[in-house]
Design an enzyme around this catalytic site. Structure first.
Site, PDB file in Angstrom:
ATOM      1  CG  ASP A  30      54.233   8.073   5.352  1.00  0.00           C
ATOM      2  OD1 ASP A  30      53.806   8.903   6.177  1.00  0.00           O
ATOM      3  OD2 ASP A  30      53.983   6.846   5.424  1.00  0.00           O
ATOM      4  CD  GLU A 151      52.483  20.995  15.681  1.00  0.00           C
ATOM      5  OE1 GLU A 151      53.568  21.187  15.122  1.00  0.00           O
ATOM      6  OE2 GLU A 151      51.670  21.916  15.935  1.00  0.00           O
ATOM      7  CG  PHE A 152      51.344  22.677  21.458  1.00  0.00           C
ATOM      8  CD1 PHE A 152      51.049  22.008  22.639  1.00  0.00           C
ATOM      9  CD2 PHE A 152      52.644  23.118  21.258  1.00  0.00           C
ATOM     10  CE1 PHE A 152      52.029  21.794  23.604  1.00  0.00           C
ATOM     11  CE2 PHE A 152      53.633  22.922  22.214  1.00  0.00           C
ATOM     12  CZ  PHE A 152      53.326  22.258  23.395  1.00  0.00           C
ATOM     13  NE  ARG A 154      43.083  24.851  17.427  1.00  0.00           N
ATOM     14  CZ  ARG A 154      42.450  26.013  17.324  1.00  0.00           C
ATOM     15  NH1 ARG A 154      41.475  26.308  18.153  1.00  0.00           N
ATOM     16  NH2 ARG A 154      42.776  26.887  16.387  1.00  0.00           N
ATOM     17  CE  LYS A 204      50.868  17.110  22.190  1.00  0.00           C
ATOM     18  NZ  LYS A 204      49.916  17.973  21.524  1.00  0.00           N
ATOM     19  CG  PHE A 249      39.522  23.035  25.516  1.00  0.00           C
ATOM     20  CD1 PHE A 249      39.669  21.691  25.226  1.00  0.00           C
ATOM     21  CD2 PHE A 249      40.071  23.962  24.640  1.00  0.00           C
ATOM     22  CE1 PHE A 249      40.366  21.276  24.103  1.00  0.00           C
ATOM     23  CE2 PHE A 249      40.765  23.568  23.519  1.00  0.00           C
ATOM     24  CZ  PHE A 249      40.906  22.224  23.241  1.00  0.00           C
ATOM     25  N   GLY A 257      37.675  12.733  22.276  1.00  0.00           N
ATOM     26  CA  GLY A 257      38.174  11.534  21.597  1.00  0.00           C
ATOM     27  C   GLY A 257      39.411  11.951  20.836  1.00  0.00           C
ATOM     28  CB  CYS A 260      46.112  14.048  20.856  1.00  0.00           C
ATOM     29  SG  CYS A 260      47.077  14.206  19.360  1.00  0.00           S
ATOM     30  CE  LYS A 263      49.156   9.449  20.386  1.00  0.00           C
ATOM     31  NZ  LYS A 263      50.263  10.166  21.025  1.00  0.00           N
TER      32      LYS A 263
END
Ligand code: NAD
Length: 444
Positions: A30, A151-152, A154, A204, A249, A257, A260, A263
């Protein structure tokens, strides 16, 4: 396998830890050297259940390292994962500047052939762009192949998800690269779905857009339920029993919010626009969600002629429970409006206060616990359904508030447990319970 993961946010760090846990040697890179220092000392820079323990374990077993030096990190690795942010540009498109920087980092530092795996959420065609940019920049004797691996996970259950996800999607037009990345992932024991690059990229965006649509659908049903006297929780339960609908869901509330859905829905709309397709359904979802995040504010005029000098408590700043992430959280819209109305605002969140302090006005009073928020308040907003808030006995509000007006944006209490209590309780998609006698006096 020797793997480098570029970017140690929610996705990169969890990916790095997960890959090391299944036996790979992983170096996480990073540009934020403070973060690297923390992680090298076994401290997670983000709040994510179980992450720190697993991180410490893999560091001590010698499979996980951290550095801010790209050349050191890329030495002797076979595979490089890209997990940097792809935030939103002002026009709604995905900002690929961090990805571009990684392309430069890689081209300047690799010494052997590599497979590049893109975890970051990127518009359709980006993996091909990355490959062609790299091929232009690296010496001709080095080979680079790309695999899209969206990537999925949470946030809030990222560690659980990395070991128990429903599927791992990998897309490439190079069979050998696909085989290698399949082998890397096999120890996770999760079904692997292999496809072409562009379909992987689209899976995705389509998944996130679908989930955002599902949330918005039940929220619109909730708003109708309020008007026709139905209970959206009952409706969702009844709908969810149909396996074609599914029961996930379908929790009504004040909208989605996070880093992910907002946007990625905007980016998908733009992807469609670029090929001259108007994604009108998704546009409606985005517009509706922006309104729904403010839904609780619409209740105010009914109960208060003015909020001037009223004490308002806010429980929950994070965009959802079990995370410290406040990106695109409803709290960032609601709290400034409460201040604008002249009220005094006190807030509490079990994990997100540090992040919120950077974004909220200095006028906001940050508290260490929920009692301090509830105490002497004229109105309490529940914006995040942390377990800690769901277990607050309703008597606590009655005992400590000036007047127990509660606006619950996450339906934390059932109407049954509230209906006979001396409170004014408003929630999403259910009847209002208002048992307050006029001029209610403090009950403490
Ligand atoms: P983040 O913003 O939390 O982290 C990104 C990290 O990358 C930062 O720590 C930053 O310092 C680092 N970075 C940037 N440029 C770098 C460079 N050149 N070299 C090394 N490090 C660099 O992002 P995130 O939330 O982890 O998301 C990463 C990607 O994954 C995004 O595309 C996002 O859309 C996608 N995604 C996120 C989630 C989620 O729940 N957060 C879930 C699925 C997919």
């Amino acid at each position: 396998m020797n793997i480098a993961v570029v970017g140690t946010g929610y996705v990169g760090l969890v990916t790095g830890v997960g890959l090391s846990e299944i036996g790979h040697h992983v170096v996480c890179i990073d540009t934020d050297s403070e973060k690297i220092k923390k992680m090298s000392n076994g401290q997670s820079p983000i709040f994510e259940p179980d992450l720190e323990n697993l991180m410490v374990k893999n560091i001590s077993e010698g499979r996980l390292k951290f550095t801010s030096n790209h050349s050191k990190a890329f030495k002797d690795v076979d595979i490089i994962y890209i997990a940097v942010g792809t935030p939103e540009n002002e026009d709604g498109t995905a900002d690929l500047s961090y990805v571009d920087q990684v392309i430069v980092n890689i081209s300047q530092n690799i010494e052997n052939d590599i497979i590049l795996v893109t975890k970051s959420t990127v518009p359709v065609g980006t993996n091909e762009y990355i490959r062609s940019e790299l091929r232009k920049k690296i010496p001709a004797f080095l080979k680079v192949e790309v695999v899209s691996n969206p990537e999925f996970l949470r946030e809030g259950s990222a560690v659980y998800d990395i070991f128990h996800g429903d599927r791992i999607v990998i897309g490439s037009d190079n069979k050998d690269a696909l085989n290698v990345i399949r082998e890397v992932n096999e120890p996770f024991g999760i079904p692997i779905f292999e496809t072409d690059i562009r379909s992987a990229e689209m899976i995705k965006y389509a998944s996130n857009a679908f989930l955002a649509t599902k949330i918005s659908f039940i929220n619109e049903i909730a708003n109708i339920c309020e008007k026709v006297g139905a209970d959206v929780d009952e409706v969702a339960n009844g709908m969810g029993m149909d396996s074609r609908v599914g029961n996930q869901f379908l929790k009504a509330g004040i909208g989605y919010g996070g880093s992910c859905f907002p946007k990625d829905t905007n980016a998908l709309k733009k992807i469609a626009e670029h090929v001259e397709y108007e994604f009108s359904l998704l546009s409606a979802v985005i517009e509706f969600n922006n309104k729904q995040q403010r839904r609780l504010l619409e209740f105010i005029p009914n109960d208060f002629p003015s909020l001037e000098n009223k004490n308002i408590g806010v429980l929950g700043l994070a965009f959802k429970p079990n995370t410290d992430d406040i990106r695109e959280s409803a709290s960032l819209l609601v709290i400034p409006e409460l201040l604008e109305m002249g009220s005094n605002v006190k807030v509490y969140d079990p994990a997100a206060i540090k992040n919120a302090k950077n974004l909220l006005s200095k006028e906001v009073q940050f508290c260490d616990n929920y009692i301090d928020v509830i105490k002497d308040s004229d109105l309490v907003f529940i914006l995040t359904d942390w377990d800690e808030f769901k277990s607050i006995p309703i008597e606590t509000y009655i005992k400590y508030m000036n007047v127990p007006n509660i606006y619950d944006g996450r339906n934390c209490y059932s109407i049954n447990e509230i209906k006979d209590q001396p409170v004014n309780y408003k929630s999403i998609g259910r009847v209002t319970v208002n048992n307050l006698i006029e001029n209610h006096v403090k009950t403490k």
